[in-house]
Design a protein around this motif. Structure first.
Motif, PDB file in Angstrom:
ATOM      1  N   LEU A 151       0.833  -1.202   0.000  1.00 25.09           N
ATOM      2  CA  LEU A 151       0.000   0.000   0.000  1.00 25.09           C
ATOM      3  C   LEU A 151       0.868   1.251   0.000  1.00 25.09           C
ATOM      4  O   LEU A 151       0.584   2.224  -0.716  1.00 25.09           O
ATOM      5  N   GLY A 152       1.928   1.238   0.812  1.00 26.93           N
ATOM      6  CA  GLY A 152       2.848   2.373   0.822  1.00 26.93           C
ATOM      7  C   GLY A 152       3.467   2.604  -0.544  1.00 26.93           C
ATOM      8  O   GLY A 152       3.570   3.741  -1.012  1.00 26.93           O
ATOM      9  N   GLY A 170       3.669   7.421   6.388  1.00 21.00           N
ATOM     10  CA  GLY A 170       2.984   6.999   7.606  1.00 21.00           C
ATOM     11  C   GLY A 170       2.743   5.502   7.665  1.00 21.00           C
ATOM     12  O   GLY A 170       2.820   4.891   8.734  1.00 21.00           O
ATOM     13  N   ILE A 171       2.465   4.902   6.510  1.00 20.15           N
ATOM     14  CA  ILE A 171       2.244   3.449   6.461  1.00 20.15           C
ATOM     15  C   ILE A 171       3.531   2.700   6.788  1.00 20.15           C
ATOM     16  O   ILE A 171       3.543   1.760   7.598  1.00 20.15           O
ATOM     17  N   PHE A 172       4.640   3.112   6.173  1.00 15.98           N
ATOM     18  CA  PHE A 172       5.920   2.440   6.454  1.00 15.98           C
ATOM     19  C   PHE A 172       6.301   2.622   7.928  1.00 15.98           C
ATOM     20  O   PHE A 172       6.821   1.699   8.566  1.00 15.98           O
ATOM     21  N   SER A 173       6.016   3.806   8.469  1.00 16.51           N
ATOM     22  CA  SER A 173       6.295   4.052   9.881  1.00 16.51           C
ATOM     23  C   SER A 173       5.423   3.157  10.769  1.00 16.51           C
ATOM     24  O   SER A 173       5.904   2.607  11.776  1.00 16.51           O
ATOM     25  N   TYR A 174       4.156   2.992  10.397  1.00 15.47           N
ATOM     26  CA  TYR A 174       3.235   2.158  11.175  1.00 15.47           C
ATOM     27  C   TYR A 174       3.709   0.702  11.210  1.00 15.47           C
ATOM     28  O   TYR A 174       3.704   0.059  12.267  1.00 15.47           O
ATOM     29  N   VAL A 175       4.132   0.191  10.065  1.00 12.08           N
ATOM     30  CA  VAL A 175       4.624  -1.192  10.002  1.00 12.08           C
ATOM     31  C   VAL A 175       5.828  -1.356  10.924  1.00 12.08           C
ATOM     32  O   VAL A 175       5.925  -2.317  11.698  1.00 12.08           O
ATOM     33  N   PRO A 203       5.439  12.278   8.247  1.00 12.75           N
ATOM     34  CA  PRO A 203       4.560  11.145   7.940  1.00 12.75           C
ATOM     35  C   PRO A 203       3.178  11.349   8.534  1.00 12.75           C
ATOM     36  O   PRO A 203       3.042  11.831   9.666  1.00 12.75           O
ATOM     37  N   GLN A 204       2.168  10.988   7.780  1.00 15.22           N
ATOM     38  CA  GLN A 204       0.788  11.114   8.263  1.00 15.22           C
ATOM     39  C   GLN A 204       0.437   9.888   9.093  1.00 15.22           C
ATOM     40  O   GLN A 204       0.650   8.751   8.667  1.00 15.22           O
ATOM     41  N   ASP A 205      -0.100  10.114  10.284  1.00 15.31           N
ATOM     42  CA  ASP A 205      -0.456   8.990  11.160  1.00 15.31           C
ATOM     43  C   ASP A 205      -1.393   8.029  10.435  1.00 15.31           C
ATOM     44  O   ASP A 205      -2.351   8.451   9.780  1.00 15.31           O
ATOM     45  N   TYR A 206      -1.091   6.742  10.556  1.00 15.25           N
ATOM     46  CA  TYR A 206      -1.909   5.730   9.884  1.00 15.25           C
ATOM     47  C   TYR A 206      -2.547   4.809  10.914  1.00 15.25           C
ATOM     48  O   TYR A 206      -1.907   4.424  11.902  1.00 15.25           O
ATOM     49  N   GLN A 207      -3.798   4.466  10.669  1.00 15.52           N
ATOM     50  CA  GLN A 207      -4.510   3.514  11.531  1.00 15.52           C
ATOM     51  C   GLN A 207      -5.189   2.462  10.657  1.00 15.52           C
ATOM     52  O   GLN A 207      -5.752   2.777   9.612  1.00 15.52           O
ATOM     53  N   LEU A 208      -5.119   1.216  11.090  1.00 12.97           N
ATOM     54  CA  LEU A 208      -5.800   0.143  10.371  1.00 12.97           C
ATOM     55  C   LEU A 208      -7.314   0.258  10.545  1.00 12.97           C
ATOM     56  O   LEU A 208      -7.786   0.768  11.566  1.00 12.97           O
ATOM     57  N   PRO A 209      -8.081  -0.217   9.583  1.00 10.68           N
ATOM     58  CA  PRO A 209      -9.543  -0.251   9.745  1.00 10.68           C
ATOM     59  C   PRO A 209      -9.933  -1.115  10.938  1.00 10.68           C
ATOM     60  O   PRO A 209      -9.214  -2.050  11.311  1.00 10.68           O
ATOM     61  N   GLY A 210     -11.077  -0.797  11.540  1.00 14.82           N
ATOM     62  CA  GLY A 210     -11.574  -1.611  12.644  1.00 14.82           C
ATOM     63  C   GLY A 210     -12.113  -2.944  12.147  1.00 14.82           C
ATOM     64  O   GLY A 210     -12.196  -3.197  10.938  1.00 14.82           O
ATOM     65  N   ILE A 211     -12.472  -3.791  13.065  1.00 11.78           N
ATOM     66  CA  ILE A 211     -12.918  -5.143  12.718  1.00 11.78           C
ATOM     67  C   ILE A 211     -14.270  -5.107  11.989  1.00 11.78           C
ATOM     68  O   ILE A 211     -15.137  -4.281  12.285  1.00 11.78           O
ATOM     69  N   HIS A 212     -14.449  -5.990  11.025  1.00 10.28           N
ATOM     70  CA  HIS A 212     -15.649  -6.042  10.184  1.00 10.28           C
ATOM     71  C   HIS A 212     -16.872  -6.469  11.004  1.00 10.28           C
ATOM     72  O   HIS A 212     -16.773  -7.260  11.948  1.00 10.28           O
ATOM     73  N   SER A 213     -18.026  -5.949  10.606  1.00 11.69           N
ATOM     74  CA  SER A 213     -19.272  -6.263  11.325  1.00 11.69           C
ATOM     75  C   SER A 213     -19.655  -7.742  11.238  1.00 11.69           C
ATOM     76  O   SER A 213     -20.454  -8.231  12.049  1.00 11.69           O
ATOM     77  N   SER A 214     -19.091  -8.470  10.269  1.00 13.40           N
ATOM     78  CA  SER A 214     -19.387  -9.910  10.151  1.00 13.40           C
ATOM     79  C   SER A 214     -18.802 -10.710  11.305  1.00 13.40           C
ATOM     80  O   SER A 214     -19.252 -11.829  11.585  1.00 13.40           O
ATOM     81  N   TRP A 215     -17.803 -10.127  11.972  1.00 12.79           N
ATOM     82  CA  TRP A 215     -17.186 -10.827  13.096  1.00 12.79           C
ATOM     83  C   TRP A 215     -17.997 -10.580  14.379  1.00 12.79           C
ATOM     84  O   TRP A 215     -18.262  -9.445  14.749  1.00 12.79           O
TER      85      TRP A 215
END
Length: 419
Positions: A118-119, A153-158, A354-366
């Motif tokens: 993605l980065g 930001g993505i590379f920093s997050y990883v 770098p722009q702060d990056y956050q992963l998406p939250g958990i899907h509603s199917s879970w």
């Protein structure tokens, strides 16, 4: 317009079917696996084409990573780490190692490598926006800046949030090697700041601000290069030469505009010394451009020396040096110092980060019911798994879409299309 950015290739990965039929004992559990398979395939298709709209990537990322979160965090009353984290093996190539793949049976490993892709996509999309036409709008220039900061930001997050959780440390030269992640993060940050420098030049901001911004940009490129000094030169030689030529170019820029500042302050002798130093850095950058073009290695080859933004600097240095020398001979009669005047340490405005990056939250199917539909007690025993194990699938090369670029010069005073 010539290519201005060096870009390493997108990573390839083995097909992943999320085949957990042995432990997925319910309809909702099987549907999660099916949805994951489709979401991953769609995301990989999008990542291979930087010419697509950013919204298409954002939607695909949300879909895949939200579903994958159930393999990272438990969604029952106990919480904590998901029982499914180590249930699937993932296999990825690395940007600098060709099709030599690394693999781990860990969803965090998958997240790390997919995020690296993605980065890379954001950095390539920025290159596409910056180079597809000679007249880039203000909104497009802002998007270039945002894409590069997002990539950083993505590379920093990883690096900061995921690599340390892996049970097996990355091998040297792999994309999850901290030195490689830092280089990508710093490169993208520096390139975002290039947009700021170009904007400052185009809008005719003060020469002192332009000099300070260029100096900061050079420093960031230097940090990116420094992070790779201990990596095998056969892997990063070409990449490092790109980072070095950008460092030299922006040092030339910094000294040139510092010379302009000093001339405006009637410090003609010091101005001459700055401009002479700028000339030296520009000549070194020119030699490095040739070395870079002649060096073999991964990635697309940038052509900064063909770019109007690059060529205009030389004319500016020569013109300003001639003026300083002429004025000093007629009016000031100042001695040219032995030492080069110091550059501004820190720019007051316009520094990229770098722009702060956050992963998406958990899907509603879970939910607890879906999660309980995965029964690890039904997983094949180790001996049975060996008997039924099929030959590992070869990783197929990714056919990346070419990044759209124009051959025309920009129609502005700075010579940079993202100003």
């Amino acid at each position: 317009m010539a290519h201005w950015f060096h870009r390493n290739p997108i990573k390839a990965t083995a097909a992943q079917n999320f085949d957990l039929r042995s432990i997925a004992s319910s309809g909702p559990a099987n549907k999660i696996c099916s949805d994951l398979r489709e979401a991953r395939s769609k995301l990989l298709d999008i990542v291979s084409n930087p010419n697509l709209e950013m919204s298409s990537l954002t939607s695909a990322v949300e879909s895949y990573f939200s579903l994958l979160q159930g393999f990272v965090e438990a969604c029952d009353e106990k919480g904590g780490e998901s029982k499914l984290r180590y249930s699937i093996k993932f296999k990825w190539t690395n940007t600098l190692l060709g099709y030599e793949a690394s693999s781990q049976q860990d969803v965090i490993f998958e997240m790390c490598h997919m995020l690296c892709n993605l980065g890379l996509w954001y950095s390539k999309h920025a290159a596409k926006l910056a180079g597809e036409k000679e007249d880039v709008s203000m909104d497009e220039a802002k998007e270039v800046h945002t894409c590069l900061r997002t990539a950083a930001g993505i590379f920093s997050y990883v690096k900061e949030n995921l690599v340390g959780k892996l049970l097996t440390s990355p091998e040297k030269g792999e994309d999850l090697d901290t030195r490689i992640l830092v280089a990508y993060m710093e490169q993208c940050t520096a390139e975002a700041q290039e947009v700021t420098v170009a904007r400052a030049v185009e809008m005719k901001h003060s020469s002192s601000l332009i000099s300070a911004l260029a100096n900061e940009t050079a420093k960031i490129f230097h940090r990116a290069d420094s992070s790779l000094t201990s990596v095998d030169v056969s892997l990063v030689g070409k990449w490092r030469k790109y980072l070095q030529l950008k460092y030299l170019f922006y040092m030339s820029y910094a000294h040139c505009f510092n010379g302009v500042t000093l001339l405006n302050k009637d410090k003609c002798g010091e101005s001459i010394k700055c401009l002479q130093e700028s000339e030296k850095f520009y000549e070194k950058a020119g030699s490095m451009c040739k070395d870079y073009a002649a060096t073999k290695g991964p990635g697309s080859t940038a052509k900064p020396a063909d770019h109007l933004f690059y060529k205009k600097l030389h004319a500016l240095v020569k013109r300003t040096l001639d003026k300083s020398t002429r004025e000093n001979g007629f009016i000031y009669f100042q001695k040219v110092p032995q030492e080069v005047p110091e550059l501004e340490d820190k720019a007051t405005y316009g520094l990229a980060a770098p722009q702060d990056y956050q992963l998406p939250g958990i899907h509603s199917s879970w939910n607890p019911n879906t999660y309980s539909g995965f029964d690890l007690s039904k997983a094949p025993k180790e001996d049975d798994a060996k008997d039924t194990k099929k030959k590992e699938e070869e990783i197929k090369p990714i056919k990346e879409a070419d990044i759209a670029q124009t051959g025309k010069d920009p129609k502005n005073s700075s010579g940079c299309i993202v100003s």
